[in-house]
Structures are given as structure tokens and as C-alpha cells.
Design a protein around this motif. Structure first.
Motif, PDB file in Angstrom:
ATOM      1  N   ASP A 145       0.818  -1.217   0.000  1.00  0.00           N
ATOM      2  CA  ASP A 145       0.000   0.000   0.000  1.00  0.00           C
ATOM      3  C   ASP A 145       0.853   1.269   0.000  1.00  0.00           C
ATOM      4  OD1 ASP A 145       0.949   0.254   2.587  1.00  0.00           O
ATOM      5  OD2 ASP A 145      -1.003   0.115   3.548  1.00  0.00           O
ATOM      6  N   GLY A 146       2.185   1.114  -0.034  1.00  0.00           N
ATOM      7  CA  GLY A 146       3.075   2.270  -0.135  1.00  0.00           C
ATOM      8  C   GLY A 146       3.591   2.793   1.193  1.00  0.00           C
ATOM      9  N   THR A 147       3.084   2.280   2.322  1.00  0.00           N
ATOM     10  CA  THR A 147       3.576   2.761   3.609  1.00  0.00           C
ATOM     11  C   THR A 147       4.964   2.180   3.875  1.00  0.00           C
ATOM     12  OG1 THR A 147       2.436   0.982   4.775  1.00  0.00           O
ATOM     13  CG2 THR A 147       1.296   3.097   4.633  1.00  0.00           C
ATOM     14  N   ALA A 148       5.790   2.965   4.522  1.00  0.00           N
ATOM     15  CA  ALA A 148       7.173   2.573   4.756  1.00  0.00           C
ATOM     16  C   ALA A 148       7.290   1.653   5.966  1.00  0.00           C
ATOM     17  CB  ALA A 148       8.034   3.812   4.962  1.00  0.00           C
ATOM     18  N   LEU A 149       8.295   0.811   5.920  1.00  0.00           N
ATOM     19  CA  LEU A 149       8.639  -0.057   7.032  1.00  0.00           C
ATOM     20  C   LEU A 149       9.952   0.427   7.621  1.00  0.00           C
ATOM     21  CD1 LEU A 149       7.882  -3.503   5.355  1.00  0.00           C
ATOM     22  CD2 LEU A 149       6.463  -2.305   7.002  1.00  0.00           C
ATOM     23  N   ASP A 150      10.178   0.154   8.900  1.00  0.00           N
ATOM     24  CA  ASP A 150      11.440   0.501   9.541  1.00  0.00           C
ATOM     25  C   ASP A 150      12.441  -0.623   9.335  1.00  0.00           C
ATOM     26  OD1 ASP A 150      10.640   2.967  10.486  1.00  0.00           O
ATOM     27  OD2 ASP A 150       9.951   2.188  12.401  1.00  0.00           O
ATOM     28  N   LEU A 151      13.707  -0.241   9.248  1.00  0.00           N
ATOM     29  CA  LEU A 151      14.785  -1.195   9.076  1.00  0.00           C
ATOM     30  C   LEU A 151      15.288  -1.653  10.439  1.00  0.00           C
ATOM     31  CD1 LEU A 151      16.857  -2.561   7.154  1.00  0.00           C
ATOM     32  CD2 LEU A 151      18.308  -0.561   7.532  1.00  0.00           C
ATOM     33  N   ARG A 152      15.419  -2.926  10.606  1.00  0.00           N
ATOM     34  CA  ARG A 152      16.048  -3.496  11.807  1.00  0.00           C
ATOM     35  C   ARG A 152      17.545  -3.529  11.534  1.00  0.00           C
ATOM     36  NH1 ARG A 152      11.651  -8.342  12.476  1.00  0.00           N
ATOM     37  NH2 ARG A 152      10.396  -7.320  14.059  1.00  0.00           N
ATOM     38  N   ALA A 153      18.177  -2.386  11.675  1.00  0.00           N
ATOM     39  CA  ALA A 153      19.554  -2.181  11.223  1.00  0.00           C
ATOM     40  C   ALA A 153      20.550  -3.145  11.841  1.00  0.00           C
ATOM     41  CB  ALA A 153      19.977  -0.746  11.496  1.00  0.00           C
ATOM     42  N   ARG A 175      20.022  -6.132  13.193  1.00  0.00           N
ATOM     43  CA  ARG A 175      19.693  -7.553  13.104  1.00  0.00           C
ATOM     44  C   ARG A 175      20.680  -8.258  12.191  1.00  0.00           C
ATOM     45  NH1 ARG A 175      14.133 -10.079  13.306  1.00  0.00           N
ATOM     46  NH2 ARG A 175      14.352  -9.145  15.356  1.00  0.00           N
ATOM     47  N   VAL A 176      21.251  -9.360  12.677  1.00  0.00           N
ATOM     48  CA  VAL A 176      22.205 -10.138  11.893  1.00  0.00           C
ATOM     49  C   VAL A 176      21.453 -11.217  11.129  1.00  0.00           C
ATOM     50  CG1 VAL A 176      24.210 -11.673  11.993  1.00  0.00           C
ATOM     51  CG2 VAL A 176      24.082  -9.682  13.508  1.00  0.00           C
ATOM     52  N   VAL A 177      21.729 -11.286   9.827  1.00  0.00           N
ATOM     53  CA  VAL A 177      21.107 -12.273   8.951  1.00  0.00           C
ATOM     54  C   VAL A 177      22.185 -13.273   8.541  1.00  0.00           C
ATOM     55  CG1 VAL A 177      19.984 -12.616   6.719  1.00  0.00           C
ATOM     56  CG2 VAL A 177      19.439 -10.599   8.089  1.00  0.00           C
ATOM     57  N   ARG A 178      21.867 -14.542   8.679  1.00  0.00           N
ATOM     58  CA  ARG A 178      22.781 -15.606   8.260  1.00  0.00           C
ATOM     59  C   ARG A 178      22.089 -16.387   7.160  1.00  0.00           C
ATOM     60  NH1 ARG A 178      22.924 -14.895  13.583  1.00  0.00           N
ATOM     61  NH2 ARG A 178      24.938 -14.529  14.575  1.00  0.00           N
ATOM     62  N   GLN A 179      22.720 -16.448   6.011  1.00  0.00           N
ATOM     63  CA  GLN A 179      22.108 -17.143   4.890  1.00  0.00           C
ATOM     64  C   GLN A 179      23.210 -17.631   3.959  1.00  0.00           C
ATOM     65  OE1 GLN A 179      18.719 -15.091   3.434  1.00  0.00           O
ATOM     66  NE2 GLN A 179      18.481 -16.392   1.662  1.00  0.00           N
ATOM     67  N   GLY A 180      23.188 -18.921   3.636  1.00  0.00           N
ATOM     68  CA  GLY A 180      24.145 -19.492   2.695  1.00  0.00           C
ATOM     69  C   GLY A 180      25.594 -19.291   3.102  1.00  0.00           C
ATOM     70  N   GLY A 181      25.891 -19.397   4.383  1.00  0.00           N
ATOM     71  CA  GLY A 181      27.260 -19.229   4.853  1.00  0.00           C
ATOM     72  C   GLY A 181      27.710 -17.784   4.944  1.00  0.00           C
ATOM     73  N   TYR A 182      26.798 -16.854   4.684  1.00  0.00           N
ATOM     74  CA  TYR A 182      27.117 -15.432   4.728  1.00  0.00           C
ATOM     75  C   TYR A 182      26.426 -14.813   5.938  1.00  0.00           C
ATOM     76  CZ  TYR A 182      27.476 -10.584   3.188  1.00  0.00           C
ATOM     77  OH  TYR A 182      27.744  -9.234   3.124  1.00  0.00           O
ATOM     78  N   GLU A 183      27.089 -13.875   6.572  1.00  0.00           N
ATOM     79  CA  GLU A 183      26.517 -13.200   7.731  1.00  0.00           C
ATOM     80  C   GLU A 183      26.715 -11.696   7.578  1.00  0.00           C
ATOM     81  OE1 GLU A 183      28.089 -12.896  12.163  1.00  0.00           O
ATOM     82  OE2 GLU A 183      27.308 -14.898  11.718  1.00  0.00           O
ATOM     83  N   ALA A 184      25.638 -10.949   7.782  1.00  0.00           N
ATOM     84  CA  ALA A 184      25.710  -9.482   7.706  1.00  0.00           C
ATOM     85  C   ALA A 184      24.528  -8.893   8.443  1.00  0.00           C
ATOM     86  CB  ALA A 184      25.694  -9.016   6.249  1.00  0.00           C
ATOM     87  N   THR A 185      24.668  -7.639   8.851  1.00  0.00           N
ATOM     88  CA  THR A 185      23.529  -6.947   9.457  1.00  0.00           C
ATOM     89  C   THR A 185      22.617  -6.459   8.347  1.00  0.00           C
ATOM     90  OG1 THR A 185      24.546  -4.761   9.443  1.00  0.00           O
ATOM     91  CG2 THR A 185      24.950  -6.151  11.393  1.00  0.00           C
ATOM     92  N   CYS A 186      21.383  -6.177   8.705  1.00  0.00           N
ATOM     93  CA  CYS A 186      20.438  -5.650   7.717  1.00  0.00           C
ATOM     94  C   CYS A 186      20.926  -4.311   7.171  1.00  0.00           C
ATOM     95  CB  CYS A 186      19.058  -5.528   8.336  1.00  0.00           C
ATOM     96  SG  CYS A 186      18.312  -7.136   8.739  1.00  0.00           S
ATOM     97  N   LEU A 187      21.576  -3.497   8.013  1.00  0.00           N
ATOM     98  CA  LEU A 187      22.118  -2.228   7.544  1.00  0.00           C
ATOM     99  C   LEU A 187      23.219  -2.460   6.510  1.00  0.00           C
ATOM    100  CD1 LEU A 187      22.154   0.840   7.665  1.00  0.00           C
ATOM    101  CD2 LEU A 187      23.760   0.663   9.584  1.00  0.00           C
ATOM    102  N   CYS A 215      12.812  -6.015   8.011  1.00  0.00           N
ATOM    103  CA  CYS A 215      11.845  -4.914   7.990  1.00  0.00           C
ATOM    104  C   CYS A 215      10.810  -5.090   9.094  1.00  0.00           C
ATOM    105  CB  CYS A 215      11.145  -4.845   6.641  1.00  0.00           C
ATOM    106  SG  CYS A 215      12.291  -4.570   5.274  1.00  0.00           S
ATOM    107  N   LEU A 216      10.362  -3.967   9.615  1.00  0.00           N
ATOM    108  CA  LEU A 216       9.407  -3.980  10.720  1.00  0.00           C
ATOM    109  C   LEU A 216       8.333  -2.927  10.477  1.00  0.00           C
ATOM    110  CD1 LEU A 216       8.660  -4.767  13.713  1.00  0.00           C
ATOM    111  CD2 LEU A 216      10.094  -2.849  14.389  1.00  0.00           C
ATOM    112  N   ALA A 217       7.084  -3.375  10.542  1.00  0.00           N
ATOM    113  CA  ALA A 217       5.978  -2.414  10.538  1.00  0.00           C
ATOM    114  C   ALA A 217       5.881  -1.901  11.969  1.00  0.00           C
ATOM    115  CB  ALA A 217       4.683  -3.086  10.101  1.00  0.00           C
ATOM    116  N   GLN A 218       6.486  -0.752  12.213  1.00  0.00           N
ATOM    117  CA  GLN A 218       6.630  -0.185  13.554  1.00  0.00           C
ATOM    118  C   GLN A 218       5.289   0.137  14.191  1.00  0.00           C
ATOM    119  OE1 GLN A 218       9.584   0.384  15.277  1.00  0.00           O
ATOM    120  NE2 GLN A 218       8.128   0.764  16.903  1.00  0.00           N
ATOM    121  N   CYS A 219       5.167  -0.189  15.459  1.00  0.00           N
ATOM    122  CA  CYS A 219       3.971   0.177  16.219  1.00  0.00           C
ATOM    123  C   CYS A 219       3.923   1.698  16.344  1.00  0.00           C
ATOM    124  CB  CYS A 219       4.024  -0.447  17.613  1.00  0.00           C
ATOM    125  SG  CYS A 219       2.654   0.031  18.681  1.00  0.00           S
TER     126      CYS A 219
END
Length: 124
Positions: free
Chosen positions: A4-12, A14-26, A54-58
Motif C-alpha cells: 500500500d506504499g507505507t514505509a517499514l522501519d529497518l532493523r539495522a 539484526r544479523v542475517v545468516r544465509q548461505g554461509g554469509y553473515e551481515a547486518t540488515c544495515l 523490515c518492521l511495521a513499527q507500532c
């Protein structure tokens, strides 16, 4: 961003681990920003990592009856301490409280009456 076009906040942080790779969302966001604007890459990243990053902030005043606007400098009691509605908003963001969750609803029920007023007729 939601459909609907509303923005989500970034969980900067937060560490993501995928396919042997690790990085923060930022870090992932910065990498995508400098990737030359490859829309396919961005769309794939959003599909794969959106729920983690991504987080739909309260929002304290969203979803209350009628049109309301935040009154940031009103004071409230929270955990036995006096704070402002802006302080509550900061807490919701710092704790990554999402829209539609039980805690978000509790904050609205408890503080919405003090922190959220109908907008003034002059838009002030």
C-alpha cells in the motif's frame, strides 16, 4: 515498503545468516544501495530478507477511533517513572515493537487517551 506504499522501519542491527554469509540488515541495505540500482537484485533481497530486516513499527496513535495525532510532550507514567509520549515512542522503536502485536495494542490502550488527540482545527 508495503504494497500500500507505507514505509517499514529497518532493523539495522539484526544479523542475517544465509548461505554461509553473515551481515547486518544495515550492511545488506548499504550493499544494495551501491549495487548500481539492479531492481531484480533489490526485489530478490526484499523477498528473501524482508521479514527479517523490515518492521511495521507500532505507532502509538494509529488505529485509534477517529483521526488522531500524537501529542509528543504530554507526560505519562511508565514503570513508575514519568516520561513523555515521545519517550514511549522511542521505547517502542528501540524495542522493535511491531504493528498488530499484543504489546502494541497494550500501549495504545494504556496511553492512547493521553498521547493522541484529534488534530487541532488550524493544523497546529
Amino acid at each position: 515498503e508495503r504494497p500500500d506504499g507505507t514505509a517499514l522501519d529497518l532493523r539495522a542491527d539484526r544479523v542475517v545468516r544465509q548461505g554461509g554469509y553473515e551481515a547486518t540488515c544495515l550492511e545488506i541495505t548499504e550493499m544494495l544501495r551501491t549495487s548500481g540500482g539492479d531492481e531484480t537484485l533489490c526485489a530478490d533481497a526484499r523477498d528473501q530478507l524482508g521479514e527479517q530486516c523490515c518492521l511495521a513499527q507500532c505507532e502509538l496513535c494509529a488505529g485509534l477511533p477517529g483521526e488522531t495525532s500524537p501529542q509528543w510532550y504530554e507526560t505519562v507514567m511508565f514503570n513508575g517513572l514519568t516520561t513523555t509520549c515521545l519517550g514511549l515512542d522511542f521505547l517502542l522503536r528501540a524495542e522493535e515493537v511491531g504493528e498488530g502485536g499484543e504489546l502494541c495494542d497494550q500501549f495504545r490502550n494504556e496511553y492512547g487517551g493521553t498521547c493522541c488527540y484529534p488534530p487541532s482545527p488550524g493544523g497546529d
